[in-house]
Design an enzyme around this catalytic site. Structure first.
Site, PDB file in Angstrom:
ATOM      1  N   TYR A  63      47.096 -54.584  25.275  1.00  0.00           N
ATOM      2  CA  TYR A  63      48.059 -55.529  25.845  1.00  0.00           C
ATOM      3  C   TYR A  63      49.330 -55.560  24.982  1.00  0.00           C
ATOM      4  CZ  TYR A  63      50.469 -59.800  26.976  1.00  0.00           C
ATOM      5  OH  TYR A  63      51.468 -60.683  27.289  1.00  0.00           O
ATOM      6  N   SER A 145      57.771 -68.248  23.270  1.00  0.00           N
ATOM      7  CA  SER A 145      57.781 -67.829  24.677  1.00  0.00           C
ATOM      8  C   SER A 145      57.383 -68.973  25.605  1.00  0.00           C
ATOM      9  CB  SER A 145      56.794 -66.670  24.846  1.00  0.00           C
ATOM     10  OG  SER A 145      56.454 -66.499  26.192  1.00  0.00           O
ATOM     11  N   TYR A 169      62.086 -68.580  31.321  1.00  0.00           N
ATOM     12  CA  TYR A 169      62.232 -67.850  32.580  1.00  0.00           C
ATOM     13  C   TYR A 169      62.750 -68.874  33.578  1.00  0.00           C
ATOM     14  CZ  TYR A 169      59.064 -64.318  30.644  1.00  0.00           C
ATOM     15  OH  TYR A 169      58.484 -63.350  29.871  1.00  0.00           O
ATOM     16  N   THR A 195      65.417 -64.907  29.650  1.00  0.00           N
ATOM     17  CA  THR A 195      64.978 -63.531  29.909  1.00  0.00           C
ATOM     18  C   THR A 195      65.296 -63.163  31.352  1.00  0.00           C
ATOM     19  OG1 THR A 195      63.234 -63.753  28.264  1.00  0.00           O
ATOM     20  CG2 THR A 195      62.979 -61.976  29.869  1.00  0.00           C
ATOM     21  N   LYS A 285      68.593 -62.373  27.418  1.00  0.00           N
ATOM     22  CA  LYS A 285      67.792 -61.244  26.918  1.00  0.00           C
ATOM     23  C   LYS A 285      67.370 -60.335  28.074  1.00  0.00           C
ATOM     24  CE  LYS A 285      63.271 -60.509  24.689  1.00  0.00           C
ATOM     25  NZ  LYS A 285      62.352 -60.407  25.806  1.00  0.00           N
ATOM     26  N   HIS A 309      62.766 -54.977  27.157  1.00  0.00           N
ATOM     27  CA  HIS A 309      61.537 -55.780  27.080  1.00  0.00           C
ATOM     28  C   HIS A 309      60.431 -54.965  26.384  1.00  0.00           C
ATOM     29  CE1 HIS A 309      60.015 -59.592  29.086  1.00  0.00           C
ATOM     30  NE2 HIS A 309      58.920 -59.145  28.554  1.00  0.00           N
ATOM     31  N   GLY A 342      61.266 -51.219  20.146  1.00  0.00           N
ATOM     32  CA  GLY A 342      60.924 -50.043  19.336  1.00  0.00           C
ATOM     33  C   GLY A 342      61.320 -50.152  17.874  1.00  0.00           C
ATOM     34  N   GLY A 363      59.083 -57.517  18.220  1.00  0.00           N
ATOM     35  CA  GLY A 363      57.882 -58.056  18.869  1.00  0.00           C
ATOM     36  C   GLY A 363      56.636 -57.444  18.259  1.00  0.00           C
TER      37      GLY A 363
HETATM   38  C1  LIG Z   1      52.633 -58.655  23.762  1.00  0.00           C
HETATM   39  C2  LIG Z   1      54.044 -58.954  24.158  1.00  0.00           C
HETATM   40  C3  LIG Z   1      54.334 -60.085  24.874  1.00  0.00           C
HETATM   41  C4  LIG Z   1      55.648 -60.367  25.240  1.00  0.00           C
HETATM   42  N1  LIG Z   1      55.926 -61.539  25.901  1.00  0.00           N
HETATM   43  C5  LIG Z   1      57.216 -61.847  26.189  1.00  0.00           C
HETATM   44  C6  LIG Z   1      57.539 -63.092  26.783  1.00  0.00           C
HETATM   45  O1  LIG Z   1      56.679 -63.916  27.046  1.00  0.00           O
HETATM   46  N2  LIG Z   1      58.852 -63.335  27.067  1.00  0.00           N
HETATM   47  C7  LIG Z   1      59.846 -62.435  26.774  1.00  0.00           C
HETATM   48  O2  LIG Z   1      61.017 -62.697  27.047  1.00  0.00           O
HETATM   49  N3  LIG Z   1      59.554 -61.255  26.186  1.00  0.00           N
HETATM   50  C8  LIG Z   1      58.273 -60.942  25.884  1.00  0.00           C
HETATM   51  N4  LIG Z   1      57.987 -59.763  25.266  1.00  0.00           N
HETATM   52  C9  LIG Z   1      59.089 -58.840  24.907  1.00  0.00           C
HETATM   53  C10 LIG Z   1      59.635 -59.153  23.513  1.00  0.00           C
HETATM   54  O3  LIG Z   1      60.322 -60.368  23.485  1.00  0.00           O
HETATM   55  C11 LIG Z   1      60.588 -58.054  23.039  1.00  0.00           C
HETATM   56  O4  LIG Z   1      61.586 -57.865  23.985  1.00  0.00           O
HETATM   57  C12 LIG Z   1      59.864 -56.728  22.764  1.00  0.00           C
HETATM   58  O5  LIG Z   1      58.608 -56.957  22.190  1.00  0.00           O
HETATM   59  C13 LIG Z   1      60.701 -55.852  21.858  1.00  0.00           C
HETATM   60  O6  LIG Z   1      60.079 -54.618  21.648  1.00  0.00           O
HETATM   61  P1  LIG Z   1      59.126 -54.324  20.382  1.00  0.00           P
HETATM   62  O7  LIG Z   1      57.795 -54.911  20.714  1.00  0.00           O
HETATM   63  O8  LIG Z   1      59.074 -52.843  20.315  1.00  0.00           O
HETATM   64  O9  LIG Z   1      59.737 -54.955  19.175  1.00  0.00           O
HETATM   65  C14 LIG Z   1      56.675 -59.460  24.905  1.00  0.00           C
HETATM   66  C15 LIG Z   1      56.372 -58.311  24.159  1.00  0.00           C
HETATM   67  C16 LIG Z   1      55.081 -58.049  23.785  1.00  0.00           C
HETATM   68  C17 LIG Z   1      54.787 -56.817  22.982  1.00  0.00           C
END
Ligand SMILES: Cc1cc2nc3c(=O)[nH]c(=O)nc-3n(C[C@H](O)[C@H](O)[C@H](O)COP(=O)(O)O)c2cc1C
Length: 414
Positions: A63, A145, A169, A195, A285, A309, A342, A363
């Site tokens: 996940y 979040s 959201y 977002t 975002k 994302h 990334g 993230g």
């Molecule tokens: C497990 C997971 C859950 C995420 N949940 C949300 C979320 O609830 N809301 C949101 O805006 N972005 C969410 N994201 C995206 C992150 O905010 C972010 O844009 C992203 O993780 C950046 O990439 P990285 O994981 O390579 O750093 C999620 C990312 C991951 C990995």
């Protein structure tokens, strides 16, 4: 006596020295907990990811690590950072480096922000406060979040000193969004992250194949999963149930909530609406386009995040790092430009700053830490990334973030 040319060099021998031997011995007691010891020894975020993989059930790890569709977009994001060539110069006296910057008039110590990620208690039972506590200790910003498993109120109570942003959201029912915004306002959240790349959810194929449900459903195969990761299951079953905590008390199942949270009808007018109900800073975002960035700048938002994302929504869309310079140029300093997707090392942070970002969001980098060992793991992520950033700054000859930007970098063709 003169030595013959070509004679072998030898070292003069002496009696073995017990004192010298003991000066070399490491007397620190080994940690009883093997994964913890592994976390202490981790050198890179990739090491933390390997430890995390052993600690949590596969469905949880996938996940976090997985992205959408064929996962090409995320691979491209990772590759884009590998394609950066940073510029370097000598004779700069890099004995005193400064990684700090100001965001909304207050100093943060690193250009790294904890991106909002849902379901953190699914990854580690303490959840969001374990991450926000690291933000507090290191003077960083934490993004909670909408899909958090800790409510805005609980987070503020657990870590009152952490700078908090709330990710929103625009929900199908605007009244629902208002109720969440109210919680953010009442609990000292400084800014909203809106977002916009989720009109619908991306196709998370790994999750579908793994039969991911939140909370996890107990099936016959789960018994095996429990046997493989007993500690994770024990933590899950002995702490409060998983929930979307901002919606506590709502008469909706988790699945129903997940549907209600995304509104495919969201449009520009909804940003104007949000600006009318929230008087603090708004950071948008999920920006993937220069024209959108220009429009956001005109509409007077405080900042934007160039983001895909983490590859979890549109697969094969624009790669954030590849459009960053154009976005920075287009908004011309009028609003803050952040980037994510990334970023797994301090070198990546350096690259993003060198190509014009104000700071980055991460993230997975901290989620690997939290899965590996909760708060200690996240602390390790920060210390690894800080060390890598400082090292890159010193070797490139940039003493602070302004100098990183002035010195710059170029993207090689991948
Ligand atoms: C497990 C997971 C859950 C995420 N949940 C949300 C979320 O609830 N809301 C949101 O805006 N972005 C969410 N994201 C995206 C992150 O905010 C972010 O844009 C992203 O993780 C950046 O990439 P990285 O994981 O390579 O750093 C999620 C990312 C991951 C990995």
């Amino acid at each position: 006596m003169q030595k013959d040319k070509g004679e072998l060099q030898v070292s003069k021998r002496q009696l073995p020295s017990i004192k010298y031997f003991f000066s070399l011995v490491d007397f620190s007691l080994p940690a009883w907990n093997r994964p913890r010891r592994a976390v202490e020894r981790a050198v890179t975020v990739a090491d933390l990811a390997r430890i995390a993989k052993k600690k949590v059930p596969r469905v949880v790890f996938d996940y976090v690590q997985g992205s959408a569709g064929r996962e090409i977009g995320y691979e491209r994001s990772l590759a884009s950072f590998k394609n950066v060539e940073v510029k370097a110069r000598g004779f700069q006296d890099v004995s005193d480096l400064d990684t700090s910057l100001e965001i909304f008039g207050r100093e943060v110590s690193l250009p790294i922000i904890f991106a909002p990620t849902g379901y953190t208690r699914f990854m580690y039972h303490v959840g969001e406060p374990a991450v926000a506590a690291v933000a507090e200790r290191n003077n960083l910003i934490y993004g909670l979040s909408t899909m958090g498993t800790t409510s805005p109120e609980e987070l503020a109570a657990a870590v009152p000193g952490a700078r908090r942003w709330f990710q929103l959201y625009v929900m199908q029912n605007r009244e629902d969004s208002l109720s969440v915004i109210k919680q953010a306002k009442e609990n000292g959240f400084e800014a909203l992250i809106l977002t916009i790349d989720t009109p619908v959810t991306g196709l998370r194929n790994r999750d579908t194949k793994n039969g991911l449900t939140i909370p996890p459903r107990i099936r016959p195969s789960t018994i095996l999963a429990i046997a493989m990761k007993p500690r994770w299951w024990l933590n899950l079953l002995t702490t409060k149930p998983l929930e979307f905590a901002a919606f506590r008390g709502w008469d909706k199942s988790l699945q129903e909530l997940a549907v209600a949270i995304f509104d495919p009808a969201m449009a520009w007018k909804d940003l104007a609406w949000l600006q009318s109900v929230w008087d603090g800073p708004i950071i948008v975002k999920g920006v993937q386009n220069v024209n959108d960035a220009k429009k956001l700048s005109k509409m007077g938002v405080a900042g934007l995040v160039v983001s895909n994302h983490g590859g979890r929504q549109l697969d094969q869309g624009p790669v954030p790092l590849e459009i960053l310079e154009d976005v920075v140029e287009a908004v011309d300093g009028k609003i803050d430009v952040y980037i994510d997707g990334g970023i797994l090392s301090g070198q990546d942070v350096y690259a993003a700053i060198a190509l014009g970002a104000k700071a980055v969001l991460v993230g997975r980098a901290y989620l690997y830490g939290v899965m590996a060992d909760g708060q200690r793991g996240v602390e390790k992520t920060v210390s690894i990334m800080r060390k890598e950033l400082l090292n890159t700054m010193a070797l490139a000859g940039a003493r602070n973030l302004t100098e990183i930007r002035e010195l710059g970098a170029k993207l090689r063709k991948g």
